[in-house]
Design an enzyme around this catalytic site. Structure first.
Site, PDB file in Angstrom:
ATOM      1  N   SER A 121       0.553  -1.078  -0.127  1.00 49.05           N
ATOM      2  CA  SER A 121      -0.351  -0.372  -0.142  1.00 49.05           C
ATOM      3  C   SER A 121       0.865   0.829   0.053  1.00 49.05           C
ATOM      4  CB  SER A 121      -0.506   0.239   1.177  1.00 49.05           C
ATOM      5  OG  SER A 121      -0.422  -0.644   2.320  1.00 49.05           O
ATOM      6  N   LYS A 154      11.287  -5.899   4.458  1.00 46.64           N
ATOM      7  CA  LYS A 154      10.940  -5.300   3.284  1.00 46.64           C
ATOM      8  C   LYS A 154      11.451  -3.956   3.198  1.00 46.64           C
ATOM      9  CE  LYS A 154       7.330  -2.397   3.661  1.00 46.64           C
ATOM     10  NZ  LYS A 154       6.972  -1.003   3.506  1.00 46.64           N
ATOM     11  N   THR A 184       6.905  -1.654  -2.620  1.00 43.10           N
ATOM     12  CA  THR A 184       7.649  -0.826  -2.203  1.00 43.10           C
ATOM     13  C   THR A 184       8.936  -0.835  -2.406  1.00 43.10           C
ATOM     14  OG1 THR A 184       6.627  -1.325   0.239  1.00 43.10           O
ATOM     15  CG2 THR A 184       9.151  -0.096   0.292  1.00 43.10           C
TER      16      THR A 184
END
Length: 340
Positions: free
Chosen positions: A141, A194, A251
Site C-alpha cells: 500500500s 521489506k 515497496t
C-alpha cells in the site's frame, strides 16, 4: 458495522490516508498529532499539504492536539506513528485512556535496542484491561494511491480472529479490501523487513543496474526475510501473501516508496545524512536495517543482503564494492524451506 469512533495516532501520509478510508466508511475519525500548525490546517483548511498537495479531506475528519480529548469514548485506537516513538506514545495513551478499546497499528519497523515488534511494544505498555488483542494492519500500500481511492488489498492480523475480523469490517469498502490472518509475527516481520530490501533495490537502480538485479534482490530478499521470520515463530506461507511478497514488490519497485528513493539516492552517491534531511520523512528501512542486522547476529541467522546494506549504511562501505562481495559468496542450494 455500526459507525465507530476511532482515534488515529499519527498525521503522516499513511495515517491521513487511512483516516480517509475510515471516514468514507461512515466512522467518526479523530487524527491526533503534536504539531499545532498541522492540526489547525486539517481542521480549518481540510488539507495536509506536507504529504498531499492536491487532496482535500472531508470536513468531518477532525484533528486533535490533546491526546486525552482525542481518546475520549473511542471504540478503537489506530497507531500510525514512527517506530522510534511508538513506545513513548503508547505510554502516554496508557496514562489517559479511560475505556477498553480495539487496538490496531499500521506502522512497520523494529524498535532500536530491543528489536521488539510494534505489537509487542503496545502489549507491554498498554494494560490488557484497556485493550483487545492487537491487530496489525499491513500489506502492499502506498498512501499516495490510497488517498485517491485506488484499489488496495492488505492484511489484518491478530492472535484473536474476532479482533482481526473487526478490523476487516472497519476498513473494507469498494476500493480498500482486507484479508484476516492470525500470523502476527509473520505479517509484522514482513512489513518491517521489506523496507530493508527496498533500500537495496533503490541502491541498485541508483547504481545503474537493471531489471535482472531488481528481480534478484526482491526474490533473495524475500528468502532472508522468511528465514528470520520463521526463526521468530512465523509461518513460512505468510511471506507468499499480501503482507510478504505483495508488500515487498510494491515497496521495492516504486518511486512512491521513501525507502526505495533513499536507496536510489545512496546508489547515486548521496550521503545518508543529506538524504534523510532532504526526505523530510522517516525512512524506516534505515533504522530497521540496524535492528534486523543485530537480531540476525544474535539469533545466528544468515542475512547477507541485510548485512551488505548495513555495511553501506553504517560502516561507509562503497556500494559497488559491497555488491561484488555479495555476488562472490559461496554457491548454495536455493530451496531451503522444502523441509518446513
Amino acid at each position: 458495522m455500526n459507525p465507530q469512533k476511532i482515534a488515529v495516532l499519527g498525521p503522516g501520509s499513511w495515517g491521513t490516508a487511512l483516516s480517509q478510508v475510515l471516514n468514507d466508511n461512515g466512522h467518526e475519525v479523530r487524527i491526533w498529532g503534536n504539531n499545532s500548525e498541522q492540526m489547525s490546517e486539517i481542521n480549518e483548511h481540510h488539507t495536509n499539504k506536507r504529504y498531499f498537495k492536491d487532496v482535500v479531506l472531508d470536513e468531518k475528519i477532525k484533528a486533535f492536539e490533546n491526546l486525552e480529548e482525542a481518546l475520549t469514548d473511542v471504540d478503537a485506537v489506530l497507531f500510525v506513528v514512527p517506530t522510534k516513538v511508538t513506545r513513548l506514545v503508547a505510554q502516554q495513551v496508557a496514562q489517559v485512556l479511560k475505556n477498553k478499546v480495539h487496538l490496531l497499528h499500521a506502522s512497520k519497523g523494529l524498535e532500536q535496542g530491543t528489536h521488539a515488534r510494534i505489537s509487542s511494544i503496545l502489549e507491554e505498555e498498554i494494560p490488557a484491561s484497556y485493550r483487545g488483542e492487537v491487530v496489525v494492519v499491513s500489506g502492499p500500500s502506498h498512501a499516495e494511491e490510497t488517498i485517491v481511492r485506488d484499489i488496495t488489498l492488505i492484511s489484518a492480523a491478530s492472535k484473536n480472529h474476532a479482533e482481526a475480523k473487526y478490523a476487516q469490517n472497519l476498513f473494507s469498502n469498494d476500493y480498500f479490501r482486507l484479508y484476516t490472518n492470525t500470523d502476527v509475527v509473520g505479517v509484522e516481520t514482513a512489513g518491517a523487513l521489506k523496507n530493508i530490501i527496498a533500500v537495496g533495490a533503490g541502491a541498485l537502480h541508483g547504481l545503474g543496474f537493471g531489471d535482472n538485479a531488481k528481480a534478484a534482490i526482491i526474490t533473495r530478499g524475500l528468502t532472508e526475510i522468511t528465514r528470520l521470520g520463521v526463526a521468530l515463530g512465523a509461518e513460512p506461507l505468510t511471506y507468499s501473501g499480501l503482507s510478504g511478497v505483495g508488500d515487498l514488490i510494491v515497496t521495492g519497485t516504486s518511486i512512491h516508496s521513501r525507502n526505495w528513493r533513499a536507496g536510489d539516492a545512496l546508489g547515486r552517491g548521496e550521503k545518508l545524512e543529506e538524504i534523510e534531511r532532504n526526505m523530510g520523512m522517516v525512512i524506516e528501512g534505515v533504522s530497521t536495517t540496524k535492528a534486523a542486522y543485530e537480531l540476525a547476529q544474535q539469533l545466528k541467522i544468515e542475512m547477507p543482503i541485510t548485512e551488505t546494506i548495513y555495511r553501506v549504511l553504517y560502516e561507509n562501505v562503497d556500494a559497488k564494492t559491497a555488491i561484488l562481495e555479495l555476488m562472490r559468496r559461496e554457491a548454495r542450494e536455493e530451496n531451503e524451506f522444502n523441509q518446513l
